[in-house]
Design an enzyme around this catalytic site. Structure first.
Site, short mmCIF file in Angstrom:
data_model
loop_
_atom_site.label_atom_id
_atom_site.label_comp_id
_atom_site.label_asym_id
_atom_site.label_seq_id
_atom_site.Cartn_x
_atom_site.Cartn_y
_atom_site.Cartn_z
CB CYS A 36 -0.90 -0.01 1.24
SG CYS A 36 -1.99 1.42 1.37
CB CYS A 83 -2.95 4.41 6.58
SG CYS A 83 -4.37 3.44 7.10
CB CYS A 135 -1.81 -2.51 7.28
SG CYS A 135 -3.35 -3.02 6.51
CB CYS A 176 -8.40 0.36 2.08
SG CYS A 176 -7.72 -0.80 3.27
CD GLN A 210 -15.51 -12.48 13.37
OE1 GLN A 210 -14.65 -11.63 13.10
NE2 GLN A 210 -15.60 -13.05 14.55
CD GLU A 219 -25.18 -9.06 21.12
OE1 GLU A 219 -24.88 -7.88 21.40
OE2 GLU A 219 -24.33 -9.96 20.92
CG ASP A 264 -17.21 -14.45 19.07
OD1 ASP A 264 -16.14 -13.86 19.33
OD2 ASP A 264 -17.67 -14.55 17.92
CB CYS A 310 -10.95 -10.56 18.29
SG CYS A 310 -11.72 -9.46 19.49
#
Length: 424
Positions: A52, A58, A61, A137, A257, A307, A355, A382
């Site tokens: 990139c 940025c 990443c 992106c 996701q 939830e 999760d 995550c």
């Protein structure tokens, strides 16, 4: 990059293991220092050219300069070391399922917009700032970038001004785009007031796959992307995603996701770890729109999903009806507070699937799960750090970590998904 100098740890962003570098110390504390990379004297063979053009500017990443094989190795070590250092749990170096496609893999973006040189522009924030770096992106799908550019062009052609956080003035705040694996595209235009415009709708309808255009009103001085009010400008207020043979409708605020191919592999691991039998009762905590819940319901006697977000529970109930699944129920509220209600409804669970968001579970929720004593806990995470912390809390109450696997869903970043199976 991490170096030890005279007993002190020095952190150097953009330096890689095995390199010799010249560094300027820009922060020095008793236990650590931060160095600014000045020159790479000897480069590692693992270093590659970033894909990139705004890499380093940025903040999205941070690993594009490291070859992908080494990225996966880094993530496996990250999981193992987190479990050991933060949880006191020794595990084998986990398998991390690598991505087949490391470009244009993301299916959702929330682009902040800003007024730059007199024009509306969109991209992502620079590191540790809210300064927008304009770009297409490289890890978003091409169609998501196309939609972003259509909205930016419309704003500039029609005098729409970008919102400015400091002054709390302006109109256009974010451009949110989601693309499903079946080719449907949802566009969310986030602004401080209604700007429904037929010219914008006409321009977006020309983009292949656009089936939903939603105006989201966020008129508060806040860092939150979405406000509470949605106006459907075109099509439905949802798009349809598919996992296995089930369909899921997701509204603009719904969580899905961001990497569909890897999500299917993640869910497969979670369900394998759960080892659900036809007589089992399963609780799915932080169930979102019911993806794992309904996949589990195909295998179980009954499933209860819990939830916190009511709109997600509404989606989950709609998705159960859409797929003609009658052995799944959903409850809105705090997971810890509603566990007792779930147990009264269907009895004690054989398996609990968790999760949670990046912050993980709080200690009270861990206690309440242990009180209902499921045989198995499947923890989808995550964040290896909070997985390790929570696994240690479960271990204190008689649960053993039997297996951990990783799934790379975020190539070129330091993030990784992991799944742990714990048994009582």
């Amino acid at each position: 990059g991490i170096e030890r100098l005279d007993g002190q740890i020095v952190f150097v962003a953009k330096a890689l293991p095995g390199e010799r570098v010249k560094v300027k110390i820009i922060k020095a504390k008793k236990s650590f220092a931060v160095g600014l990379l000045q020159q790479i004297v000897a480069e590692t063979v693992s270093r590659v050219t970033p894909l990139c053009g705004v890499f380093g500017k940025c903040g999205g990443c941070t690993l594009q300069h490291l070859n992908y094989e080494e990225q996966v190795t880094f993530k496996a070590n990250h999981i193992k070391q987190s479990m050991k250092r933060l949880g006191g749990i020794d595990i084998e170096l986990p398998d991390v399922l690598a991505q087949e496609n490391t470009r244009h893999y993301r299916n959702k973006a929330a682009f902040p917009v800003a007024q730059i040189d007199g024009r509306v522009q969109a991209g992502f924030y620079a590191v540790r700032s809210h300064r927008v770096v304009p770009s297409d992106c490289a890890i978003q799908s091409a169609r998501i970038n196309e939609v972003k550019n259509v909205v930016v062009d419309w704003a500039n052609d029609n005098g729409i001004i970008a919102y400015e956080e400091k002054t709390d003035k302006g109109v256009l705040r974010h451009i949110v785009v989601r693309e499903s694996s079946v080719g449907e595209v949802m566009v969310g235009v986030v602004s401080t007031k209604s700007i429904v415009d037929e010219r914008l709708i006409a321009a977006l309808k020309k983009v292949k796959g656009v089936v939903s255009i939603v105006q989201n009103i966020n008129d508060k001085k806040t860092n939150a992307i979405l406000g509470e009010k949605n106006i459907t400008m075109f099509g439905e207020d949802y798009i349809t995603e598919q996992y296995e043979d089930l369909k899921f409708r997701a509204a603009l605020p719904s969580f899905l996701q961001v990497n569909h191919a890897q999500t299917q592999r993640l869910y497969k691991i979670a369900l394998e770890f759960a080892d659900i039998q036809a007589t089992d009762v399963v609780f799915d905590l932080f169930c979102g729109i019911g993806t794992i819940s309904l996949l589990a319901a195909k295998r179980a006697k009954t499933v209860v999903g819990i939830e916190y977000v009511q709109s997600a529970v509404d989606n989950a109930e709609q998705n159960a009806k859409l797929n003609e699944i009658i052995n799944a129920q959903f409850i809105a509220g705090d997971a810890g507070e509603r566990l007792a209600d779930a147990q009264r409804m269907v009895g004690a669970p054989d398996t609990v699937i968790i999760d949670p968001p990046r912050k993980g579970c709080d200690a009270d929720l861990v206690d309440k799960i242990c009180e209902i004593a499921p045989r198995r806990i499947v923890y989808v995470s995550c964040n290896p750090a909070t997985l390790a912390r929570d696994a240690a809390l479960f271990a204190e109450q008689g649960y053993t970590v039997e297996n951990v696997k990783g799934v790379d869903m975020f190539a070129h970043t330091t993030h990784v998904e992991s799944v742990a199976r714990l048994s009582r």
